[in-house]
Design a protein around this motif. Structure first.
Motif, short mmCIF file in Angstrom:
data_model
loop_
_atom_site.label_atom_id
_atom_site.label_comp_id
_atom_site.label_asym_id
_atom_site.label_seq_id
_atom_site.Cartn_x
_atom_site.Cartn_y
_atom_site.Cartn_z
N ALA A 9 0.95 -1.26 -0.04
CA ALA A 9 -0.11 -0.05 0.03
C ALA A 9 0.76 0.87 -0.23
CB ALA A 9 -0.89 0.00 1.14
N LEU A 10 1.95 1.29 0.71
CA LEU A 10 2.80 2.30 0.55
C LEU A 10 3.57 2.55 -0.54
CD1 LEU A 10 4.74 2.12 4.26
CD2 LEU A 10 2.83 3.82 3.72
N LYS A 11 3.74 1.52 -1.55
CA LYS A 11 4.51 1.65 -2.63
C LYS A 11 3.47 1.99 -3.66
CE LYS A 11 7.61 -2.30 -1.94
NZ LYS A 11 8.01 -3.50 -2.14
N CYS A 12 2.18 1.81 -3.41
CA CYS A 12 1.30 2.13 -4.48
C CYS A 12 0.54 3.31 -4.10
CB CYS A 12 0.06 1.26 -4.49
SG CYS A 12 0.57 -0.47 -5.25
N GLU A 13 0.91 4.25 -3.08
CA GLU A 13 0.57 5.57 -2.98
C GLU A 13 0.80 6.50 -3.94
OE1 GLU A 13 1.17 8.71 0.67
OE2 GLU A 13 1.00 6.54 1.11
N PRO A 14 1.87 6.61 -4.65
CA PRO A 14 2.06 7.59 -5.77
C PRO A 14 1.19 7.34 -6.74
CG PRO A 14 4.20 6.46 -4.99
CD PRO A 14 3.20 5.86 -4.19
N ALA A 15 0.97 5.77 -7.16
CA ALA A 15 -0.11 5.62 -8.21
C ALA A 15 -1.44 6.31 -7.77
CB ALA A 15 -0.10 4.10 -8.41
N ASN A 16 -1.83 6.16 -6.67
CA ASN A 16 -3.26 6.55 -5.99
C ASN A 16 -3.23 8.11 -6.47
OD1 ASN A 16 -4.17 4.35 -5.38
ND2 ASN A 16 -3.47 4.59 -3.19
N ASP A 17 -2.09 8.95 -6.10
CA ASP A 17 -2.05 10.13 -6.21
C ASP A 17 -1.98 10.61 -7.97
OD1 ASP A 17 -1.69 10.82 -3.55
OD2 ASP A 17 0.63 11.08 -3.77
N GLU A 18 -1.53 9.85 -8.81
CA GLU A 18 -1.52 9.88 -10.31
C GLU A 18 -2.95 9.83 -10.43
OE1 GLU A 18 1.11 7.61 -12.12
OE2 GLU A 18 2.87 8.51 -11.14
N ALA A 19 -3.63 8.95 -9.89
CA ALA A 19 -4.97 8.52 -10.46
C ALA A 19 -6.02 9.65 -9.81
CB ALA A 19 -5.72 7.38 -9.60
N ALA A 20 -5.58 10.21 -8.58
CA ALA A 20 -6.43 11.44 -8.25
C ALA A 20 -6.13 12.76 -9.00
CB ALA A 20 -6.08 11.81 -6.85
N GLN B 240 -8.17 16.21 -13.36
CA GLN B 240 -8.10 16.87 -14.72
C GLN B 240 -9.32 16.45 -15.55
OE1 GLN B 240 -4.64 15.30 -16.11
NE2 GLN B 240 -3.16 16.75 -15.40
N ALA B 241 -9.86 15.41 -15.57
CA ALA B 241 -11.19 14.78 -16.11
C ALA B 241 -12.36 15.61 -15.76
CB ALA B 241 -11.42 13.37 -15.93
N GLU B 242 -12.33 15.91 -14.34
CA GLU B 242 -13.50 16.54 -13.61
C GLU B 242 -13.62 18.09 -14.30
OE1 GLU B 242 -15.55 17.24 -9.47
OE2 GLU B 242 -13.17 16.89 -9.34
N ASP B 243 -12.21 18.80 -14.39
CA ASP B 243 -12.21 20.04 -14.82
C ASP B 243 -12.74 20.26 -16.31
OD1 ASP B 243 -11.20 20.96 -12.40
OD2 ASP B 243 -9.18 20.76 -12.84
N SER B 244 -12.15 19.29 -17.07
CA SER B 244 -12.58 19.22 -18.69
C SER B 244 -13.84 19.07 -18.75
CB SER B 244 -11.60 18.36 -19.31
OG SER B 244 -12.22 16.86 -19.14
N LEU B 245 -14.73 18.18 -17.86
CA LEU B 245 -15.99 18.12 -18.03
C LEU B 245 -16.69 19.38 -17.71
CD1 LEU B 245 -16.59 14.56 -16.84
CD2 LEU B 245 -16.69 15.33 -19.20
N LYS B 246 -16.24 20.24 -16.52
CA LYS B 246 -16.82 21.32 -16.11
C LYS B 246 -16.72 22.46 -17.21
CE LYS B 246 -16.34 20.83 -11.21
NZ LYS B 246 -15.57 21.63 -10.08
#
Length: 157
Positions: A123-134, A139-145
């Motif tokens: 889980a600690l190793k995957c934390e950066p991937a979670n940040d990238e997903a966030a 970005q997707a939310e901003d483009s939809l807005k």
């Protein structure tokens, strides 16, 4: 007095080379009074004094021995089956099986603890991937807005 013959007989006696007659001579010699024995031969007196005269077996010896044999309690033979013969081996095998089962269970429990520790590391190793997903989500939310196609639901207006 010269006791060389007695000393020679003693040497032969201790080497087990004397005849019965020579042993009787030694026994008769050591039966005499202690004051008559020379000083160096006195320790052997007790040895020959302890020897008992030979008992004659007698004519009824065979009958007495047979009577003693007949008087003994009879021992009955007991047949042991193969299962009874192998019972100690089966008990030992059961103990080994129990020990192996317990050691496997303990080994598995330690392995599970290690797995949990490994998962928390994952889980600690995957934390950066979670940040990238966030970030991608934002970005997707901003483009939809921007396109006005997006209307958030669940908000009070």
């Amino acid at each position: 007095m010269d006791y060389k013959y007695i000393e020679q007989l003693l040497d032969r006696y201790f080497e087990d080379e004397t005849t019965l007659k020579e042993e009787q001579i030694l026994k008769a010699f050591f039966e005499q009074g202690e004051e008559e024995l020379p000083e160096d031969l006195r320790p052997y007196r007790e040895l020959f004094a302890a020897l008992q005269p030979d008992e004659a077996l007698g004519d009824d010896f065979d009958a007495r021995i047979l009577q003693m044999v007949d008087d003994r309690p009879q021992v009955k033979a007991r047949t042991i089956s193969m299962a009874e013969h192998l019972r100690p081996l089966m008990r030992a095998a059961a103990v080994v099986a129990i020990l192996l089962t317990l050691s496997t269970a303990l080994n598995q429990s330690f392995k599970d603890e290690k797995t949990w520790a490994d998962e928390s590391d994952y889980a600690l190793k995957c934390e950066p991937a979670n940040d990238e997903a966030a970030i991608a989500y934002d970005q997707a939310e901003d483009s939809l807005k921007r396109d006005s196609l997006y209307k958030p639901t669940g908000y009070l207006e």
